[in-house]
Design a protein around this motif. Structure first.
Motif, PDB file in Angstrom:
ATOM      1  N   ALA A   1      -4.828  -5.641  -7.905  1.00 51.25           N
ATOM      2  CA  ALA A   1      -3.808  -4.937  -7.126  1.00 51.25           C
ATOM      3  C   ALA A   1      -2.504  -4.798  -7.902  1.00 51.25           C
ATOM      4  O   ALA A   1      -1.754  -3.835  -7.720  1.00 51.25           O
ATOM      5  CB  ALA A   1      -3.566  -5.682  -5.815  1.00 51.25           C
TER       6      ALA A   1
ATOM      7  N   SER B   1       0.835  -1.204   0.000  1.00 47.69           N
ATOM      8  CA  SER B   1       0.000   0.000   0.000  1.00 47.69           C
ATOM      9  C   SER B   1       0.868   1.252   0.000  1.00 47.69           C
ATOM     10  O   SER B   1       0.591   2.221  -0.716  1.00 47.69           O
ATOM     11  CB  SER B   1      -0.929  -0.005   1.210  1.00 47.69           C
TER      12      SER B   1
ATOM     13  N   ASN C   1      -9.187  -2.932  -3.928  1.00 45.05           N
ATOM     14  CA  ASN C   1      -8.189  -4.006  -3.942  1.00 45.05           C
ATOM     15  C   ASN C   1      -7.581  -4.276  -2.572  1.00 45.05           C
ATOM     16  O   ASN C   1      -7.410  -5.434  -2.172  1.00 45.05           O
ATOM     17  CB  ASN C   1      -7.080  -3.663  -4.942  1.00 45.05           C
TER      18      ASN C   1
ATOM     19  N   GLU D   1      -3.077   3.435 -12.819  1.00 49.46           N
ATOM     20  CA  GLU D   1      -1.617   3.373 -12.831  1.00 49.46           C
ATOM     21  C   GLU D   1      -1.057   3.868 -14.160  1.00 49.46           C
ATOM     22  O   GLU D   1      -0.030   4.555 -14.198  1.00 49.46           O
ATOM     23  CB  GLU D   1      -1.149   1.935 -12.558  1.00 49.46           C
TER      24      GLU D   1
ATOM     25  N   GLY E   1      -7.089  -1.858 -11.491  1.00 46.88           N
ATOM     26  CA  GLY E   1      -5.842  -1.196 -11.124  1.00 46.88           C
ATOM     27  C   GLY E   1      -5.025  -0.699 -12.291  1.00 46.88           C
ATOM     28  O   GLY E   1      -4.053   0.044 -12.095  1.00 46.88           O
TER      29      GLY E   1
ATOM     30  N   HIS F   1       2.115   1.772  -3.549  1.00 47.89           N
ATOM     31  CA  HIS F   1       1.083   2.236  -4.477  1.00 47.89           C
ATOM     32  C   HIS F   1       0.663   3.681  -4.190  1.00 47.89           C
ATOM     33  O   HIS F   1       0.403   4.453  -5.115  1.00 47.89           O
ATOM     34  CB  HIS F   1      -0.138   1.315  -4.418  1.00 47.89           C
TER      35      HIS F   1
ATOM     36  N   HIS G   1      -7.621   1.276  -5.607  1.00 47.38           N
ATOM     37  CA  HIS G   1      -6.801   0.821  -4.483  1.00 47.38           C
ATOM     38  C   HIS G   1      -7.668   0.480  -3.279  1.00 47.38           C
ATOM     39  O   HIS G   1      -7.409  -0.503  -2.574  1.00 47.38           O
ATOM     40  CB  HIS G   1      -5.786   1.905  -4.110  1.00 47.38           C
TER      41      HIS G   1
ATOM     42  N   GLN H   1      -7.273   5.856  -9.284  1.00 46.13           N
ATOM     43  CA  GLN H   1      -6.482   4.804  -8.641  1.00 46.13           C
ATOM     44  C   GLN H   1      -6.811   4.684  -7.163  1.00 46.13           C
ATOM     45  O   GLN H   1      -6.729   3.590  -6.589  1.00 46.13           O
ATOM     46  CB  GLN H   1      -4.985   5.082  -8.830  1.00 46.13           C
ATOM     47  N   SER H   2      -7.197   5.796  -6.530  1.00 43.74           N
ATOM     48  CA  SER H   2      -7.614   5.740  -5.121  1.00 43.74           C
ATOM     49  C   SER H   2      -8.840   4.849  -4.962  1.00 43.74           C
ATOM     50  O   SER H   2      -8.938   4.063  -4.014  1.00 43.74           O
ATOM     51  CB  SER H   2      -7.916   7.151  -4.602  1.00 43.74           C
TER      52      SER H   2
END
Length: 499
Positions: free
Chosen positions: A393, A308, A349, A405, A401, A311, A346, A342-343
């Motif tokens: 993830a 975490s 995930n 990214e 994800g 990321h 994330h 992405q938040s």
């Protein structure tokens, strides 16, 4: 008016549920908590149904509530939702029911208080994500700290939990005080605590540099950003599974939201200078550091905690890369866009990963992945669902994800090619440590006596993991609605930096 009442209901319902559970001792507390959480989720999706995905860039707010409550300190009860807020509101209201449900197979002491604190946490989170007043933002930022501290301290694992939750409390509380000082200074140079007035505060570059670090410190601790991360691995590891889910899945998103909503428009001159570059460097260091520690971690929860950290480093690097480029060459908001997307991914995930780690712990009675193995042959449903979440993830294409990214790395590449190469290592290293984790647990040599009595996922476990897996796949295959939702609000924030 009806739309304002919808938002008011969304903001107050968790508080009603929390108060009910605190003061009405009932054996059915987990069902009451789930009922309130599901009501919140349905209400959030109903609001999404009438949400305008393409508002004007200069007026992205919807469902706004404004009520003056203090003329003396020039603050008002001002709440509203734009695309960025809507996505965070959805994340909160999707995850809280699943977090409540994930505890159904566990015997919790003081269950009324446990579920009441989860709903109180939800109340504070939603207020943070919808506050349009600096003072309100700070107040509810602090409100969220109390329930998670109690959840981690009372229901955490092992005797070390008190030490580490106290460290977490001190870190975040002190960081928050710095933010309060910064906001008060900005307020003294603005007409009020209203968000638009804070944006227009008359601050020179030297003042902005100081204010930047005061406010950023609070966000850096909460995210966390290297080297302000030392509270995180232990707190994530020794918190109860639901506490780890709340911390990593939703609470750290407050800081991502705060950086975008407050820090960038208030201190653009500082970000365009050396301060922004320092944050990018720290974030890239965190990306590599977190991934390398995850590579050698043998504790399943600690591995996820450092993953975490890695990321989140990419999220922060993307935000500031776009901000620096915006201040120096012109508007580019893709880093902020990728960060909020992405938040959301994330959050889905990491909650799934912590729940998978909890399921493994219940089967093997250990968090040491070296002592796991062979679970795939006796728990095929779990093996499939775990793999879907793991692929998300890792950022595999056609999972949730990937798109965030990709946008973040593109943003960093626009800023600096070498930084993008270093930041991109997170993808390679993440694949390495996640596949090692999965391979050990699912296909390693396990204890036959343990596997002989091990069952596949229960109905509750299947429901939670399958629900999360749906979001992993759907958002990976069709991310366009989420991209459209956040475009206008993120564009407005980055435009505010140069206007």
């Amino acid at each position: 008016l009806f739309r304002s009442y919808l938002l008011l209901t969304l903001l107050l319902l968790p508080l009603v549920g929390s108060g009910l559970l605190f003061f009405w001792k009932n054996a059915s507390s987990k069902y009451i908590a789930l009922a309130f959480a599901l009501a919140q989720m349905f209400l959030a999706f109903y609001m999404l149904g009438s949400f305008d995905f393409n508002p004007t860039v200069d007026a992205p707010l919807q469902y706004e509530i404004t009520y003056p409550w203090s003329s003396y300190i020039k603050s008002s009860l001002n709440f509203g939702i734009d695309g960025m807020s809507m996505l965070m509101v959805l994340l909160t209201n999707i995850l809280v029911p699943l977090i409540v449900l994930s505890s159904y197979n566990e015997a919790k002491g003081y269950p009324n208080s446990f579920y009441a604190l989860i709903l109180l946490m939800q109340f504070g989170l939603l207020r943070v994500f919808t506050s349009l007043d600096g003072l309100l933002f700070y107040i509810f930022w602090e409100v969220t700290l109390i329930p998670i501290w109690l959840i981690a301290g009372i229901w955490g694992q092992e005797d070390k939990r008190i030490k580490f939750t106290t460290k977490f409390f001190v870190y975040t509380f002190v960081g928050s005080l710095f933010m309060l000082i910064g906001l008060i200074y900005v307020y003294n140079h603005a007409a009020s605590f209203a968000l638009t007035d804070l944006y227009n505060a008359d601050l020179n570059i030297n003042e902005q540099n100081v204010i930047f670090w005061f406010i950023f410190f609070a966000f850096a601790v909460k995210l966390p950003v290297f080297p302000f991360h030392t509270w995180q691995p232990d707190t994530y590891t020794y918190s109860p599974t639901q506490g780890s889910m709340l911390l990593s899945g939703i609470m750290l998103k407050m800081a991502v939201y705060g950086v975008l909503r407050y820090l960038l428009p208030i201190t653009p001159l500082a970000i365009g200078g050396i301060s922004g570059e320092i944050v990018i460097i720290l974030s890239v260091i965190g990306i590599i550091y977190g991934a390398l520690i995850a590579m050698i971690s043998t504790d399943s929860k600690r591995l996820i905690a450092f993953s975490s950290l890695s990321h989140v480093g990419l999220i922060v690097a993307g935000i500031f890369a776009s901000a620096v480029v915006t201040m120096r060459t012109g508007l580019t908001f893709e880093g902020g866009q990728g960060a909020i997307i992405q938040s959301f991914a994330h959050g889905i995930n990491v909650v799934g990963l912590f729940y998978c780690a909890d399921i493994l712990y219940k089967r093997f009675k250990t968090r040491d992945i070296r002592k796991m193995g062979g679970l795939a042959k006796v728990a095929p449903k779990f093996a499939i669902l775990f793999m879907i979440i793991l692929l998300g993830a890792t950022g595999v294409p056609l999972t949730n994800g990937f798109i965030g990214e990709f946008i973040l790395l593109k943003s960093v590449y626009t800023y600096n090619h070498l930084m993008a190469v270093l930041a991109g290592l997170t993808i390679i290293l993440c694949a390495a440590y996640m596949l090692r984790f999965y391979g050990k647990a699912m296909f390693g040599k396990g204890d036959d006596s343990v596997l002989a009595t091990t069952k596949d996922v229960s109905n509750v476990e299947f429901t939670v993991l399958a629900s999360l897996s749906v979001f992993v796949i759907v958002l990976g295959v069709y991310p366009q609605p989420v991209i459209e939702m956040v475009t206008s609000s993120i564009s407005f924030i980055y435009s505010s930096m140069i206007n």
